[in-house]
Design a protein around this motif. Sequence first.
Motif, short mmCIF file in Angstrom:
data_model
loop_
_atom_site.label_atom_id
_atom_site.label_comp_id
_atom_site.label_asym_id
_atom_site.label_seq_id
_atom_site.Cartn_x
_atom_site.Cartn_y
_atom_site.Cartn_z
N ASP A 295 48.57 53.83 30.18
CA ASP A 295 47.80 52.91 29.40
C ASP A 295 47.96 53.70 27.67
N LEU A 296 49.12 53.19 27.34
CA LEU A 296 50.09 53.10 26.19
C LEU A 296 49.73 52.20 25.71
N PRO A 297 50.02 52.06 23.97
CA PRO A 297 48.79 51.40 23.08
C PRO A 297 49.18 49.54 24.28
N PHE A 298 50.38 49.35 24.08
CA PHE A 298 51.16 47.84 24.30
C PHE A 298 50.01 47.16 26.36
N SER A 299 49.74 47.82 26.30
CA SER A 299 48.96 47.41 27.40
C SER A 299 47.77 47.06 27.16
N GLN A 300 46.98 46.96 26.18
CA GLN A 300 46.74 45.76 25.67
C GLN A 300 46.56 45.11 24.94
N ASP A 301 47.64 44.86 24.13
CA ASP A 301 48.30 43.56 23.90
C ASP A 301 49.03 42.78 24.59
N THR A 302 49.24 43.15 26.19
CA THR A 302 49.82 41.86 26.84
C THR A 302 48.74 40.76 27.59
N ALA A 303 49.31 39.92 27.63
CA ALA A 303 48.97 38.55 27.85
C ALA A 303 48.58 38.32 29.38
N PRO A 304 47.59 38.58 30.63
CA PRO A 304 46.47 39.58 29.88
C PRO A 304 46.72 40.76 30.42
N ALA A 305 45.93 40.94 29.91
CA ALA A 305 46.14 42.97 28.99
C ALA A 305 45.72 43.47 31.04
N LEU A 306 46.65 44.81 30.05
CA LEU A 306 47.04 44.93 31.88
C LEU A 306 46.37 46.35 32.19
N THR A 307 45.85 45.70 33.40
CA THR A 307 44.83 46.86 34.26
C THR A 307 44.84 48.40 34.68
N THR A 308 45.18 49.10 33.68
CA THR A 308 45.84 50.70 34.57
C THR A 308 45.28 51.64 34.22
N VAL A 309 46.13 52.80 34.50
CA VAL A 309 45.47 54.47 34.58
C VAL A 309 45.82 55.29 32.97
N ARG A 310 44.62 55.64 32.37
CA ARG A 310 44.77 55.97 31.27
C ARG A 310 44.85 57.54 32.00
N VAL A 311 46.15 58.24 31.37
CA VAL A 311 46.95 59.71 31.32
C VAL A 311 46.27 60.11 29.61
N PRO A 312 45.42 61.21 28.85
CA PRO A 312 45.16 61.54 28.21
C PRO A 312 46.24 62.45 27.85
N LEU A 313 47.61 61.21 26.69
CA LEU A 313 48.39 62.07 26.64
C LEU A 313 47.89 62.72 25.07
N ARG A 314 47.18 62.14 24.20
CA ARG A 314 47.09 62.70 23.17
C ARG A 314 46.33 64.34 22.50
N GLU A 315 45.21 64.09 23.82
CA GLU A 315 44.40 65.33 24.23
C GLU A 315 45.21 66.79 24.56
N ALA A 316 46.65 66.47 25.84
CA ALA A 316 47.45 67.33 26.77
C ALA A 316 48.04 67.62 25.41
N GLY A 317 48.47 66.31 23.86
CA GLY A 317 49.22 67.29 23.45
C GLY A 317 48.75 68.38 22.27
N ALA A 318 47.59 67.84 21.99
CA ALA A 318 46.28 68.69 21.13
C ALA A 318 47.01 70.32 22.32
N LEU A 319 46.14 70.42 23.34
CA LEU A 319 45.82 71.44 24.03
C LEU A 319 47.55 72.17 23.62
N ALA A 320 48.26 71.05 24.83
CA ALA A 320 49.83 72.14 24.23
C ALA A 320 50.12 72.61 23.15
N ALA A 321 50.06 72.25 22.20
CA ALA A 321 49.82 73.12 21.12
C ALA A 321 49.03 74.35 20.80
#
Length: 358
Positions: A295-321
């Motif tokens: 679920d990278l940001p561009f996946s919502q802007d493709t035509a058609p929008a992409l069905t995907t799996v969201r991986v909590p990357l931002r949350e993981a980065g904050a937790l790792a810090a």
Amino acid sequence: MAVTLAEVAVRAGVSPATVSRVLNGGYPVAGDTRTRVERAVEELGYIANASARALAAATSDLVGILVHDIADGYFGILAGSLQGALDPAGGGEPRRLAVVCNTQGAPAAETAYLTLLEGQRAGGVVLTGAAAEDPEHTAALTLRVARMAAAGTRVVLCGRPPVPVPEALPVATVVFDDRGGAFRLAEHLLTLGHRRIAYIAGPPGRSTTRERLAGHREALRRHDPALPEACDALTVHAGFERSAGYDATRELLRRGEPFTAVAAANDTAAAGVAAALREAGLRIPEDVSVTGFDDLPFSQDTAPALTTVRVPLREAGALAAQLVTGRRPLPPGGITTLPTELMVRASTAPPPPARRTP
């Protein structure tokens, strides 16, 4: 009995002083000599005496962040979130200098960067991305991580499996539920009526590839025990790049095996999948459904929008810090598993009636 520095020196054919210079870093040592010493350390399983290393314990504000490719959206988001969280606004804590190291996924580059960071007495190290599942590299990585942690460096493994180090060492692991996410994604396609599901897997010998492929195959097996074998001919191992998804899809089309859906190992490869399908005159999702992962940001802007799996990357980065700075204590067992989430969008639909199978 613990291996001594003198034994390492004998194995490497150098003096104990040279071994000490290599281990402590910051001293000029010829490349071939350094290589012999590092090989001897790994072969003998040498870990410096804790009380001796305490004199040179890691006190630096430097935090090394190892990524496969900072230009890849997955690693860019993860590293950006992590770096931002290392400077807590108004927290009264010292700032940390984050250094991003591009490994291009090469095990040798990973260990080389760890050696440099150890030489700089980095206060923390975060290793991100899929781990290379090579026994020799795993053993070398485990030794280096244990050695750095014993010297006071906090180590966080993010998006990869844990390494077997003593529980008392400051080593934390943040993993994503890749297997569960891939299971739910395949289950979604099966519920829509797809049975001929092509799968563009990541490169072999990588932890992320193994976990996502295992979840995908488990969903197929639960629906119909014969499905995993039936879909084997529709599975192609490729890289995580857009070009890899494009080339793998063209290979599937050349094989002539019919399919009604393509599940890609990540969103970037899925973009290549979509390009190859459109080039072949196939519509998404009317003719072929397409899914990604991350679920990278561009996946919502493709035509058609992409069905995907969201991986909590931002949350993981904050937790790792938080973990690498000690602002959050190690969890029980040292491992935190972050959930993934199915994101259903317009790139998936039931297969066309003429191409459905019972």
